[in-house]
Scaffold this motif. Structure first.
Motif, PDB file in Angstrom:
ATOM      1  N   LEU A 134      44.292  42.905  33.576  1.00 13.32           N
ATOM      2  CA  LEU A 134      43.854  43.964  32.662  1.00 13.32           C
ATOM      3  C   LEU A 134      42.531  44.570  33.115  1.00 13.32           C
ATOM      4  CD1 LEU A 134      44.739  42.281  29.222  1.00 13.32           C
ATOM      5  CD2 LEU A 134      46.067  44.005  30.468  1.00 13.32           C
ATOM      6  N   LYS A 135      41.612  43.723  33.544  1.00 11.36           N
ATOM      7  CA  LYS A 135      40.322  44.218  34.028  1.00 11.36           C
ATOM      8  C   LYS A 135      40.503  45.091  35.263  1.00 11.36           C
ATOM      9  CE  LYS A 135      37.298  40.452  32.427  1.00 11.36           C
ATOM     10  NZ  LYS A 135      36.437  39.318  32.865  1.00 11.36           N
ATOM     11  N   GLU A 136      41.300  44.614  36.207  1.00  8.94           N
ATOM     12  CA  GLU A 136      41.482  45.322  37.470  1.00  8.94           C
ATOM     13  C   GLU A 136      42.128  46.683  37.269  1.00  8.94           C
ATOM     14  OE1 GLU A 136      43.688  44.694  41.830  1.00  8.94           O
ATOM     15  OE2 GLU A 136      43.645  43.089  40.333  1.00  8.94           O
ATOM     16  N   ASN A 137      43.006  46.780  36.285  1.00  6.83           N
ATOM     17  CA  ASN A 137      43.758  48.022  36.074  1.00  6.83           C
ATOM     18  C   ASN A 137      43.233  48.866  34.917  1.00  6.83           C
ATOM     19  OD1 ASN A 137      46.363  47.967  37.933  1.00  6.83           O
ATOM     20  ND2 ASN A 137      45.931  45.858  37.281  1.00  6.83           N
ATOM     21  N   GLY A 138      42.142  48.464  34.317  1.00  3.66           N
ATOM     22  CA  GLY A 138      41.547  49.255  33.239  1.00  3.66           C
ATOM     23  C   GLY A 138      42.408  49.306  32.002  1.00  3.66           C
ATOM     24  N   MET A 139      43.077  48.196  31.685  1.00  2.00           N
ATOM     25  CA  MET A 139      43.922  48.136  30.497  1.00  2.00           C
ATOM     26  C   MET A 139      43.239  47.312  29.412  1.00  2.00           C
ATOM     27  SD  MET A 139      47.747  47.943  32.175  1.00  2.00           S
ATOM     28  CE  MET A 139      48.521  48.428  30.626  1.00  2.00           C
ATOM     29  N   ASN A 140      43.788  47.372  28.200  1.00  3.27           N
ATOM     30  CA  ASN A 140      43.050  46.877  27.041  1.00  3.27           C
ATOM     31  C   ASN A 140      43.748  45.789  26.238  1.00  3.27           C
ATOM     32  OD1 ASN A 140      42.701  50.121  27.232  1.00  3.27           O
ATOM     33  ND2 ASN A 140      40.734  49.093  26.964  1.00  3.27           N
ATOM     34  N   GLY A 141      44.927  45.357  26.673  1.00  2.64           N
ATOM     35  CA  GLY A 141      45.561  44.299  25.915  1.00  2.64           C
ATOM     36  C   GLY A 141      47.025  44.138  26.224  1.00  2.64           C
ATOM     37  N   LEU A 142      47.671  43.254  25.447  1.00  2.00           N
ATOM     38  CA  LEU A 142      49.062  42.874  25.643  1.00  2.00           C
ATOM     39  C   LEU A 142      49.848  43.190  24.376  1.00  2.00           C
ATOM     40  CD1 LEU A 142      50.722  41.280  27.885  1.00  2.00           C
ATOM     41  CD2 LEU A 142      50.543  39.324  26.323  1.00  2.00           C
ATOM     42  N   ASP A 143      51.034  43.765  24.561  1.00  2.78           N
ATOM     43  CA  ASP A 143      51.946  44.048  23.457  1.00  2.78           C
ATOM     44  C   ASP A 143      53.216  43.240  23.674  1.00  2.78           C
ATOM     45  OD1 ASP A 143      53.234  45.386  21.230  1.00  2.78           O
ATOM     46  OD2 ASP A 143      54.318  46.544  22.756  1.00  2.78           O
ATOM     47  N   VAL A 144      53.620  42.463  22.665  1.00  2.00           N
ATOM     48  CA  VAL A 144      54.749  41.549  22.789  1.00  2.00           C
ATOM     49  C   VAL A 144      55.929  42.091  21.991  1.00  2.00           C
ATOM     50  CG1 VAL A 144      55.556  39.190  22.448  1.00  2.00           C
ATOM     51  CG2 VAL A 144      53.152  39.616  23.069  1.00  2.00           C
ATOM     52  N   ASP A 145      56.908  42.610  22.708  1.00  4.71           N
ATOM     53  CA  ASP A 145      58.159  43.064  22.095  1.00  4.71           C
ATOM     54  C   ASP A 145      59.036  41.826  21.888  1.00  4.71           C
ATOM     55  OD1 ASP A 145      60.515  44.237  21.336  1.00  4.71           O
ATOM     56  OD2 ASP A 145      60.917  45.189  23.265  1.00  4.71           O
ATOM     57  N   TRP A 146      59.218  41.445  20.622  1.00  2.00           N
ATOM     58  CA  TRP A 146      59.876  40.173  20.320  1.00  2.00           C
ATOM     59  C   TRP A 146      61.321  40.406  19.898  1.00  2.00           C
ATOM     60  CZ3 TRP A 146      58.284  35.542  21.639  1.00  2.00           C
ATOM     61  CH2 TRP A 146      58.938  34.413  21.120  1.00  2.00           C
ATOM     62  N   GLU A 147      62.215  40.213  20.852  1.00  2.00           N
ATOM     63  CA  GLU A 147      63.651  40.289  20.631  1.00  2.00           C
ATOM     64  C   GLU A 147      64.318  39.777  21.891  1.00  2.00           C
ATOM     65  OE1 GLU A 147      65.218  44.378  20.564  1.00  2.00           O
ATOM     66  OE2 GLU A 147      63.210  45.070  21.131  1.00  2.00           O
ATOM     67  N   GLY A 148      65.628  39.718  21.913  1.00  2.00           N
ATOM     68  CA  GLY A 148      66.348  39.374  23.132  1.00  2.00           C
ATOM     69  C   GLY A 148      65.996  38.010  23.692  1.00  2.00           C
ATOM     70  N   ASN A 149      65.983  37.910  25.026  1.00  2.00           N
ATOM     71  CA  ASN A 149      65.816  36.620  25.704  1.00  2.00           C
ATOM     72  C   ASN A 149      64.498  35.933  25.387  1.00  2.00           C
ATOM     73  OD1 ASN A 149      67.435  38.127  28.492  1.00  2.00           O
ATOM     74  ND2 ASN A 149      68.374  36.710  27.062  1.00  2.00           N
ATOM     75  N   VAL A 150      63.424  36.694  25.300  1.00  2.00           N
ATOM     76  CA  VAL A 150      62.128  36.057  25.062  1.00  2.00           C
ATOM     77  C   VAL A 150      62.125  35.318  23.732  1.00  2.00           C
ATOM     78  CG1 VAL A 150      61.027  38.077  23.975  1.00  2.00           C
ATOM     79  CG2 VAL A 150      59.619  36.365  25.143  1.00  2.00           C
TER      80      VAL A 150
END
Length: 468
Positions: A134-150
């Motif tokens: 996230l730091k290297e790519n200038g991103m701000n967090g994680l979004d967890v789409d909860w369905e399916g295999n996960v």
């Protein structure tokens, strides 16, 4: 100023695998990606979920990477990711980027854990590698789409270990990193106390039909819940228009006798097979949530994102002068198809001006669009404003005049006309607050400019859909 009712804002996803219209790529002038830049759709976004990221091996443990896909011209998803991060931030320097994790296949978050492995160590390694990415790519967090295999391959214990560890590592950073949870439905593999302690906000995919009560009953705190919206074909109310979503979320909800506000609105997505409809509805939704901070207005970007559909209905409020104006645009192009699958997209824009005067709604035939707007500006009891307008259709049909001009001075005529092949698609201008006899104030139209354009209709060669 952003509406404090939604502390986590008005958010949207974008799916990098898909190009619309077909055979375009990111850099094509008429692509769904360029529309987001040209009409500054990104300016309405608080957080952009970029889909879909995968779990891959790292030197120590595992990390994330953008999922693979090829595009016309030899471009890759990684190219698209780099472009989106660059261009969205140029439009909106305050935008936040969330890495939305893939929910199906063998590279979901569940793959972090190996049979017989040390789950805490695996979670810690992933969390540290995630922050580094996230730091290297200038991103701000994680979004967890909860369905399916996960949702079927990760155990409740692993859920608790992983997300509590990510939260702990996030909280040790000098800047804020966000953790978002977007479940399609409750599952037994979710550890709900961890959801409530580790995630900043939870945006259930209500458009899949699961009611809010099911998520609250399962154990998600109502203080965490946002609203997952969608404007794709086949959707029913309250996901058929920005106004429907706003009506649903603006008053919050009640759970066990207590009232709560939704924490955010998260919309799937910016680049589907009806991207013009989705992008324009998102912009309208943002204006509903975050009213314009000044007295100026300009419907041109929203209507442009929609493909410049013709105005098919205008509601005008008038008395002595022009008090307010509001338009409804109807598009018939394939990419501004609405949610009901009838090959039309209806865009109800916001009213500009106050509620004084008498309201008159006029219907404009699609085959006889407005091609000229005329009227008078002047001074009304000391206030400069639009005194009167008349609308002229392509056939010569006349609507109006609206505004009697009683009490006015310095009546200056104006006329604005479309070029060949163009028609009226939007208005821009300004309002001014004027006092009323009873001591209150109202807004009237201070200036008005008609925007004429030729509707943009892209060729739709095939259909591609993906559900979140």
């Amino acid at each position: 100023m952003k509406n404090s009712q939604f502390p986590y804002g008005i958010n949207a996803w974008i799916f990098l695998n898909e190009d619309e219209p077909p055979k375009t790529n990111y850099n094509s002038p008429d692509s769904c990606f360029q529309s987001l830049i040209k009409y500054k759709v990104y300016d309405s976004v608080t957080s952009l979920g970029i889909a879909f990221f995968e779990v891959v091996p790292a030197t120590k443990g595992s990390t994330i990477k953008m999922g693979d896909s090829s595009h016309p011209g030899g471009l890759t998803n990684q190219d698209y990711l780099n472009y989106v991060l660059r261009d969205a931030r140029q439009v909106n320097p305050n935008i936040k980027f969330l890495a939305t994790m893939v929910y199906s296949g063998d590279n979901t978050l569940a793959s972090i854990f190996s049979p017989g492995g040390n789950e805490q160590e695996e979670a810690t390694n992933f969390a540290n590698n995630l922050v580094a990415y996230l730091k290297e790519n200038g991103m701000n967090g994680l979004d967890v789409d909860w369905e399916g295999n996960v949702s079927t391959r990760m155990t409740q214990s692993q859920f608790k270990t992983l997300f509590s560890t990510i939260r702990s590592v996030f909280d040790k950073q000098p800047v804020k990193y966000y953790l978002s949870f977007t479940p399609a439905w409750p599952t037994n593999s979710i550890d709900y106390p961890t959801v409530n302690s580790a995630f900043d906000f939870v945006s259930p995919q209500f458009y899949d039909g699961m009611p809010l009560s099911e998520f609250v009953s399962a154990g998600i705190s109502p203080e965490k819940i946002g609203y997952g919206a969608q404007f794709e074909p086949g959707n029913a109310a309250p996901n058929s228009s920005a106004q429907q979503v706003w009506k649903k979320v603006s008053n919050g909800f009640t759970s066990n006798g207590t009232s709560y506000d939704y924490q955010d609105i998260f919309m799937w997505r910016f680049n589907s097979g009806n991207f013009q409809f989705e992008q324009a509805q998102f912009m309208i939704l943002n204006q509903l949530a975050n009213p314009l901070p000044s007295n100026t207005f300009d419907d041109t970007p929203i209507v442009g994102a929609a493909g410049n559909p013709n105005i098919t209905q205008i509601t005008i409020r008038s008395g002595d002068v022009l008090d307010a104006i509001q338009t409804v645009n109807t598009g018939t192009g394939p990419y501004n198809t609405g949610t009901q699958g009838n090959n039309t997209g209806v865009f109800t824009l916001l009213q500009h001006g106050g509620d004084s005067g008498v309201a008159k709604t006029i219907d404009i035939p699609l085959n006889d669009p407005i091609v000229a707007v005329s009227g008078y500006t002047g001074v009304w009891y000391g206030w400069r404003c639009v005194l009167q307008i008349t609308l002229i259709g392509k056939s010569g049909a006349s609507y109006g005049p609206f505004g009697t001009m009683n009490g006015s001075a310095m009546q200056t005529p104006f006329k604005q006309s479309a070029e060949a092949g163009q028609s009226l698609v939007a208005f821009k201008g300004a309002t001014v607050s004027v006092p009323l006899a009873n001591g209150s104030h109202t807004e009237v139209i201070a200036s008005l400019n008609a925007v004429f354009a030729k509707p943009f209709v892209a060729q739709k060669l095939n259909e591609k859909t993906l559900s979140l």
